[in-house]
Design a protein around this motif. Structure first.
Motif, mmCIF file in Angstrom:
data_model
loop_
_atom_site.group_PDB
_atom_site.id
_atom_site.type_symbol
_atom_site.label_atom_id
_atom_site.label_comp_id
_atom_site.label_asym_id
_atom_site.label_seq_id
_atom_site.Cartn_x
_atom_site.Cartn_y
_atom_site.Cartn_z
ATOM 1 N N ILE A 23 0.845 -1.207 0.000
ATOM 2 C CA ILE A 23 0.000 0.000 0.000
ATOM 3 C C ILE A 23 0.874 1.247 0.000
ATOM 4 O O ILE A 23 0.579 2.238 -0.674
ATOM 5 N N GLY A 24 2.002 1.203 0.713
ATOM 6 C CA GLY A 24 2.899 2.359 0.754
ATOM 7 C C GLY A 24 3.459 2.699 -0.619
ATOM 8 O O GLY A 24 3.540 3.867 -1.007
ATOM 9 N N ILE A 25 3.848 1.658 -1.382
ATOM 10 C CA ILE A 25 4.390 1.886 -2.723
ATOM 11 C C ILE A 25 3.289 2.435 -3.640
ATOM 12 O O ILE A 25 3.529 3.346 -4.436
ATOM 13 N N GLN A 26 2.078 1.887 -3.540
ATOM 14 C CA GLN A 26 0.969 2.386 -4.367
ATOM 15 C C GLN A 26 0.719 3.870 -4.100
ATOM 16 O O GLN A 26 0.541 4.672 -5.025
ATOM 17 N N LEU A 27 0.701 4.242 -2.807
ATOM 18 C CA LEU A 27 0.422 5.640 -2.459
ATOM 19 C C LEU A 27 1.551 6.552 -2.910
ATOM 20 O O LEU A 27 1.306 7.617 -3.499
ATOM 21 N N THR A 28 2.775 6.128 -2.671
ATOM 22 C CA THR A 28 3.920 6.958 -3.084
ATOM 23 C C THR A 28 3.934 7.162 -4.596
ATOM 24 O O THR A 28 4.167 8.268 -5.095
ATOM 25 N N THR A 29 3.682 6.111 -5.344
ATOM 26 C CA THR A 29 3.664 6.190 -6.803
ATOM 27 C C THR A 29 2.551 7.104 -7.291
ATOM 28 O O THR A 29 2.759 7.928 -8.199
ATOM 29 N N ALA A 30 1.367 6.977 -6.684
ATOM 30 C CA ALA A 30 0.240 7.812 -7.105
ATOM 31 C C ALA A 30 0.510 9.284 -6.831
ATOM 32 O O ALA A 30 0.237 10.147 -7.672
ATOM 33 N N LEU A 31 1.061 9.599 -5.664
ATOM 34 C CA LEU A 31 1.372 10.991 -5.345
ATOM 35 C C LEU A 31 2.464 11.537 -6.266
ATOM 36 O O LEU A 31 2.409 12.679 -6.735
ATOM 37 N N ARG A 32 3.481 10.702 -6.542
ATOM 38 C CA ARG A 32 4.563 11.134 -7.433
ATOM 39 C C ARG A 32 4.018 11.444 -8.830
ATOM 40 O O ARG A 32 4.374 12.455 -9.446
ATOM 41 N N ASP A 33 3.132 10.581 -9.340
ATOM 42 C CA ASP A 33 2.557 10.811 -10.668
ATOM 43 C C ASP A 33 1.730 12.092 -10.703
ATOM 44 O O ASP A 33 1.751 12.838 -11.694
ATOM 45 N N LEU A 34 0.965 12.351 -9.649
ATOM 46 C CA LEU A 34 0.169 13.582 -9.593
ATOM 47 C C LEU A 34 1.057 14.813 -9.618
ATOM 48 O O LEU A 34 0.774 15.804 -10.297
ATOM 49 N N ILE A 35 2.158 14.763 -8.871
ATOM 50 C CA ILE A 35 3.050 15.930 -8.804
ATOM 51 C C ILE A 35 3.757 16.147 -10.140
ATOM 52 O O ILE A 35 3.770 17.257 -10.697
ATOM 53 N N LEU A 36 4.341 15.082 -10.685
ATOM 54 C CA LEU A 36 5.084 15.233 -11.936
ATOM 55 C C LEU A 36 4.171 15.468 -13.131
ATOM 56 O O LEU A 36 4.573 16.088 -14.116
ATOM 57 N N GLY A 37 2.918 15.006 -13.072
ATOM 58 C CA GLY A 37 1.987 15.202 -14.183
ATOM 59 C C GLY A 37 1.240 16.518 -14.128
ATOM 60 O O GLY A 37 0.467 16.822 -15.038
ATOM 61 N N GLY A 38 1.451 17.296 -13.076
ATOM 62 C CA GLY A 38 0.793 18.598 -12.998
ATOM 63 C C GLY A 38 -0.522 18.586 -12.262
ATOM 64 O O GLY A 38 -1.179 19.627 -12.133
ATOM 65 N N GLY A 39 -0.928 17.429 -11.732
ATOM 66 C CA GLY A 39 -2.178 17.376 -10.982
ATOM 67 C C GLY A 39 -2.100 18.113 -9.670
ATOM 68 O O GLY A 39 -3.113 18.568 -9.137
ATOM 69 N N LEU A 40 -0.899 18.218 -9.110
ATOM 70 C CA LEU A 40 -0.655 19.013 -7.908
ATOM 71 C C LEU A 40 0.364 20.084 -8.259
ATOM 72 O O LEU A 40 1.467 19.785 -8.730
ATOM 73 N N ALA A 41 0.000 21.341 -8.057
ATOM 74 C CA ALA A 41 0.851 22.457 -8.455
ATOM 75 C C ALA A 41 1.932 22.717 -7.424
ATOM 76 O O ALA A 41 1.802 22.368 -6.243
ATOM 77 N N ALA A 42 3.026 23.344 -7.879
ATOM 78 C CA ALA A 42 4.090 23.742 -6.965
ATOM 79 C C ALA A 42 3.530 24.643 -5.878
ATOM 80 O O ALA A 42 2.782 25.581 -6.152
ATOM 81 N N GLY A 43 3.861 24.333 -4.617
ATOM 82 C CA GLY A 43 3.381 25.120 -3.497
ATOM 83 C C GLY A 43 2.040 24.680 -2.947
ATOM 84 O O GLY A 43 1.577 25.220 -1.939
ATOM 85 N N GLU A 44 1.397 23.701 -3.594
ATOM 86 C CA GLU A 44 0.079 23.278 -3.138
ATOM 87 C C GLU A 44 0.207 22.378 -1.912
ATOM 88 O O GLU A 44 1.092 21.528 -1.810
ATOM 89 N N ARG A 45 -0.705 22.573 -0.959
ATOM 90 C CA ARG A 45 -0.660 21.831 0.299
ATOM 91 C C ARG A 45 -1.311 20.456 0.132
ATOM 92 O O ARG A 45 -2.405 20.340 -0.453
ATOM 93 N N PHE A 85 3.851 20.375 1.685
ATOM 94 C CA PHE A 85 3.563 21.104 0.450
ATOM 95 C C PHE A 85 4.382 20.538 -0.706
ATOM 96 O O PHE A 85 5.501 20.024 -0.503
ATOM 97 N N VAL A 86 3.837 20.665 -1.910
ATOM 98 C CA VAL A 86 4.590 20.302 -3.109
ATOM 99 C C VAL A 86 5.754 21.269 -3.252
ATOM 100 O O VAL A 86 5.587 22.498 -3.098
ATOM 101 N N SER A 87 6.937 20.749 -3.510
ATOM 102 C CA SER A 87 8.137 21.580 -3.586
ATOM 103 C C SER A 87 8.035 22.608 -4.713
ATOM 104 O O SER A 87 7.539 22.315 -5.799
ATOM 105 N N GLU A 88 8.524 23.816 -4.429
ATOM 106 C CA GLU A 88 8.543 24.872 -5.451
ATOM 107 C C GLU A 88 9.441 24.482 -6.611
ATOM 108 O O GLU A 88 9.269 24.954 -7.733
#
Length: 494
Positions: A23-45, A85-88
């Protein structure tokens, strides 16, 4: 950046408890994809670990472990007392996404058949900005914001179901009552609130009329030149537009009868013809009503800026002299108040009331009740009448400023026609100049000048321009006239 109280909503993340991946790997991968794909913007909490764990149905320590891994990768950062927060740095380090041109399919999806057939008649939209010489633009600088804000604040303190619930599809009863009272007292129209339907501006009114009454191939008399938005709506519903000339007395009914004695609808702007500015004479009004009765058709009266007459008293509305019940009256608050309201209304003849009730109940989401409440109180407390009176005086002054500026700077190229109603006037071109060419050249100087040609279904005898004056003060009118004169000088020398 505005801080989000609970962090981003991450409902797109799904956890597969049957997967061989932890479950940890699934969550980490999903969050990483959201950040790198633009689903979570820089600075977003991100959500707090406790909240995210509860939403995903997993252990909080699993979420904390994923946050720590992403922190180590430099994708998120923890701020003491504030959250994660998502890194700037992601703003610059994120892989480039494909452009729209790269992502677009080779062949675009086709339009619906009727809309596709109509689309070649559409014209591009001119900028709707308060600059010289944009048409249909009210005076934003003179709107009573303090009164409006006070009314709005009072309504947002009302009971929640009144401001947050679904609106009535026919319109809010207090506003329907207020409009009916205004039309009776100020426009000479005998009507009841039950005949009034609130819509999202005049354009939705035209679309509703088209979808309710028009079958493909039905003939519609239409002023030539005439209103573009209404024309587009009827074309999109498959109507056959019959262009009918306009003269100083309005729509030439005899020509309409010669071209198509059997018609389903006739569209007119009798109080202030759009765009030429003429007023339909009483004789023409009665002739049009007689023709509609004989054909079993309906007349749409678009009273888009008839409130703003400067001198004397206006002629009665077409609806006010309609004894046979053939006129569908359309009004809008885009000019009398401001266009961002997207608020208008239909006053239906008795025979069509039930039809519009059915259409709106079936298809209309309604207009936000809060906006309708604001307008009904603005009318009921007397602010609307006072505002219209002030605007009549102001628009008269701005019209005079345009005429004077034109006399000083534009006489060699333009014959500006005086008007006593509305927010614009027309100007006939001299010397064989093209209205379309002037419009394009003026746009390069940040001027919005509409050619009469864009309002035409078939060509008319004279080339001209439509000059708006309502949305700008005298100083901007003067500067605009000087700039337009320079445009003419360049075109003439070329």
């Amino acid at each position: 950046m505005v801080k989000r109280a609970g962090g981003a909503l991450l409902q797109s993340i799904t956890i597969d408890h049957a997967s061989s991946r932890t479950i940890g790997i699934q969550l980490t991968t999903a969050l990483r994809d959201l950040i790198l794909g633009g689903g979570l913007a820089a600075g977003e909490r991100l959500p707090a670990s406790r909240i995210l764990a509860k939403e995903l149905g997993i252990a909080r320590m699993t979420v904390i472990g994923s946050f720590e891994q992403l922190t180590a990768e430099g994708l998120v950062e923890s701020r003491t007392g504030a959250g994660t927060f998502v890194s700037e740095a992601v703003q610059t380090d994120r892989p480039a996404t494909h452009s729209l041109e790269q992502a677009r399919p080779v062949q675009s999806a086709p339009l619906a058949r009727l809309l596709s057939a109509a689309s070649h008649h559409f014209v591009h939209r001119l900028p709707h900005e308060p600059r010289a010489f944009t048409t249909a633009m009210p005076a934003f600088d003179a709107f009573p914001m303090a009164q409006w804000s006070r009314i709005a604040a009072r309504h947002w303190r009302s009971q929640r179901h009144q401001v947050l619930g679904y609106p009535e599809p026919h319109g809010h009863r207090p506003l329907r009552n207020a409009i009916a009272a205004h039309l009776r007292a100020n426009r000479g129209i005998t009507c009841s609130a039950d005949e009034i339907f609130i819509v999202s501006g005049a354009q939705q009114a035209f679309d509703l009329i088209g979808s309710t009454l028009v079958d493909p191939g039905d003939r519609i008399w239409f002023e030539n030149p005439g209103t573009i938005g209404a024309r587009n709506s009827f074309l999109a519903h498959g109507a056959e537009i019959v262009p009918v000339p306009v003269d100083d007395d309005g729509l030439v009914v005899a020509e309409g009868l010669a071209r198509s004695p059997d018609f389903k609808l006739a569209f007119v702007t009798p109080s202030h013809q759009q765009p030429l500015g003429s007023k339909m004479s009483l004789e023409r009004r009665f002739a049009l009503l007689q023709a509609a009765t004989a054909a079993g058709g309906w007349v749409i009266e678009d009273d888009w800026d008839g409130e703003f007459f400067f001198h004397g008293r206006p002629l009665p509305t077409l609806k006010g002299v309609d004894a046979a019940g053939r006129v569908i009256y359309v009004g809008t608050f885009s000019k009398t108040l401001f266009p961002a309201l997207r608020l208008g209304f239909i006053l239906a003849p008795p025979a069509l009331v039930r039809i519009f009730e059915t259409s709106l109940e079936a298809f209309s989401p309604g207009v936000p009740t809060s906006l309708q409440d604001h307008v009904s109180d603005f009318i009921g407390e007397g602010h609307f009448a006072a505002h219209v009176r002030r605007m009549r005086k102001l628009y008269a002054e701005r019209c005079e400023a345009l005429l004077e500026a034109g006399a000083r700077h534009l006489t060699p190229w333009l014959e500006i026609v005086p008007t006593n109603t509305g927010l614009h006037t027309v100007a006939w071109l001299k010397g064989g100049l093209s209205g379309t060419a002037v419009s394009a050249a003026a746009a390069r100087r940040n001027l919005t000048v509409a050619a009469i040609e864009r309002f035409c279904i078939e060509p008319i005898a004279r080339e001209g321009l439509v000059l708006g004056f309502g949305g700008i003060n005298a100083a901007k009118i003067e500067a605009g006239a000087k700039s337009l004169a320079q445009t003419f000088a360049e075109l003439s020398s070329a």
